[in-house]
Design a protein around this motif. Structure first.
Motif, PDB file in Angstrom:
ATOM      1  N   ARG A 197       0.957   3.557   2.129  1.00  0.00           N
ATOM      2  CA  ARG A 197       1.491   3.858   3.458  1.00  0.00           C
ATOM      3  C   ARG A 197       2.765   3.077   3.763  1.00  0.00           C
ATOM      4  O   ARG A 197       3.523   3.457   4.656  1.00  0.00           O
ATOM      5  CB  ARG A 197       0.435   3.561   4.525  1.00  0.00           C
ATOM      6  CG  ARG A 197      -0.017   2.111   4.569  1.00  0.00           C
ATOM      7  CD  ARG A 197      -1.130   1.911   5.592  1.00  0.00           C
ATOM      8  NE  ARG A 197      -1.718   0.585   5.515  1.00  0.00           N
ATOM      9  CZ  ARG A 197      -1.200  -0.494   6.074  1.00  0.00           C
ATOM     10  NH1 ARG A 197      -0.078  -0.399   6.778  1.00  0.00           N
ATOM     11  NH2 ARG A 197      -1.808  -1.665   5.959  1.00  0.00           N
ATOM     12  N   HIS A 198       3.006   1.987   3.027  1.00  0.00           N
ATOM     13  CA  HIS A 198       4.221   1.202   3.257  1.00  0.00           C
ATOM     14  C   HIS A 198       5.464   1.876   2.672  1.00  0.00           C
ATOM     15  O   HIS A 198       6.586   1.598   3.101  1.00  0.00           O
ATOM     16  CB  HIS A 198       4.080  -0.194   2.629  1.00  0.00           C
ATOM     17  CG  HIS A 198       3.036  -1.035   3.274  1.00  0.00           C
ATOM     18  ND1 HIS A 198       2.139  -1.804   2.553  1.00  0.00           N
ATOM     19  CD2 HIS A 198       2.713  -1.219   4.579  1.00  0.00           C
ATOM     20  CE1 HIS A 198       1.329  -2.440   3.379  1.00  0.00           C
ATOM     21  NE2 HIS A 198       1.657  -2.097   4.621  1.00  0.00           N
TER      22      HIS A 198
ATOM     23  N   CYS B  60       0.837  -1.203   0.000  1.00  0.00           N
ATOM     24  CA  CYS B  60       0.000   0.000   0.000  1.00  0.00           C
ATOM     25  C   CYS B  60       0.873   1.254   0.000  1.00  0.00           C
ATOM     26  O   CYS B  60       2.074   1.203   0.284  1.00  0.00           O
ATOM     27  CB  CYS B  60      -0.908   0.018   1.228  1.00  0.00           C
ATOM     28  SG  CYS B  60      -2.088  -1.349   1.286  1.00  0.00           S
TER      29      CYS B  60
ATOM     30  N   ASP C 290       7.636   4.884   2.313  1.00  0.00           N
ATOM     31  CA  ASP C 290       7.928   6.188   2.898  1.00  0.00           C
ATOM     32  C   ASP C 290       9.354   6.612   2.548  1.00  0.00           C
ATOM     33  O   ASP C 290      10.051   5.944   1.773  1.00  0.00           O
ATOM     34  CB  ASP C 290       7.723   6.157   4.418  1.00  0.00           C
ATOM     35  CG  ASP C 290       8.559   5.069   5.100  1.00  0.00           C
ATOM     36  OD1 ASP C 290       9.475   4.507   4.449  1.00  0.00           O
ATOM     37  OD2 ASP C 290       8.293   4.778   6.282  1.00  0.00           O
TER      38      ASP C 290
ATOM     39  N   GLY D 222      -2.375  12.133   1.769  1.00  0.00           N
ATOM     40  CA  GLY D 222      -1.016  11.647   2.017  1.00  0.00           C
ATOM     41  C   GLY D 222       0.057  12.666   1.691  1.00  0.00           C
ATOM     42  O   GLY D 222       1.210  12.294   1.451  1.00  0.00           O
TER      43      GLY D 222
END
Length: 209
Positions: free
Chosen positions: A59-60, A57, A62, A105
């Motif tokens: 969010r993984h 995803c 970064d 995000g």
């Protein structure tokens, strides 16, 4: 059981298949470069980060993961700094797109965008020796049509401009009563120290008498 597509898979697919070719009208080679970058990123996520590609995803991914990926390119895959920078530019392009598509995000996207391009060493430009320059100047035969052609076109537009500049210097030297080779030899010996406009002008053919 049918697995639902993740937000990352949907965003990346839309970016590569629709946004780049449709809205940005980029070339096939550019899209291939972006695609290859993300293929490598997925490989890194799977092999080194032990992340399931099917469950990956947004969010993984970064700043820390991207920095690890860039280090992996250089150390494990022996990529040059230039290649590393090219991959980072592709990633930056995707996250600039994501800033608009998914403003929720925005912070992690901007953290990725803040990763700087690495400086690369500028290669040293070696000037021709007077002997090498003389050899080059002796190659085209102006008495023959192909010799005049070589002087005129010199293979590329930049080559043609370079030849035109060199030929102009030679003919101007002749017009001012100078021997062309001796004049060019003198210029090559002193041009590096010509750090002011006055010193450069002093090297012009009409100021050499």
């Amino acid at each position: 059981m049918i697995m639902k597509p993740t937000d990352f898979s949907k965003a990346l697919s839309h970016y590569l298949a629709i946004f780049l070719p449709g809205q940005r009208n980029v070339s096939t080679n550019t899209i291939k470069s972006y695609r290859d970058t993300f293929k490598l990123l997925l490989l890194y996520c799977k092999q080194d980060c032990h992340l399931s590609i099917e469950r990956l995803c947004l969010r993984h991914i970064d700043r820390t993961l991207i920095l690890g990926f860039l280090g992996w390119l250089e150390k494990d895959r022996n990529n040059s700094v230039s290649t590393r920078n090219q991959r980072l530019a592709c990633i930056h392009g995707f996250y600039r797109y994501m800033q608009i598509e998914d403003p929720v995000g925005l912070l992690p996207y901007q953290q990725i965008l803040s990763i700087p391009i690495k400086k690369t060493q500028t290669p040293t430009i070696h000037h021709l020796t007077p002997e090498a320059l003389k050899l080059i100047l002796e190659q085209p035969d102006p008495s023959r049509s192909n010799g005049r052609r070589d002087w005129l076109f010199s293979d590329t537009p930049r080559g043609a401009r370079a030849s035109a500049t060199c030929y102009s210097l030679i003919e101007t030297a002749k017009a001012n009563g100078l021997e062309p080779y001796a004049y060019l030899h003198h210029v090559l010996q002193h041009i590096a120290a010509a750090d002011t406009l006055e010193k450069i002008e002093a090297l012009l053919p009409w100021n050499m008498k």
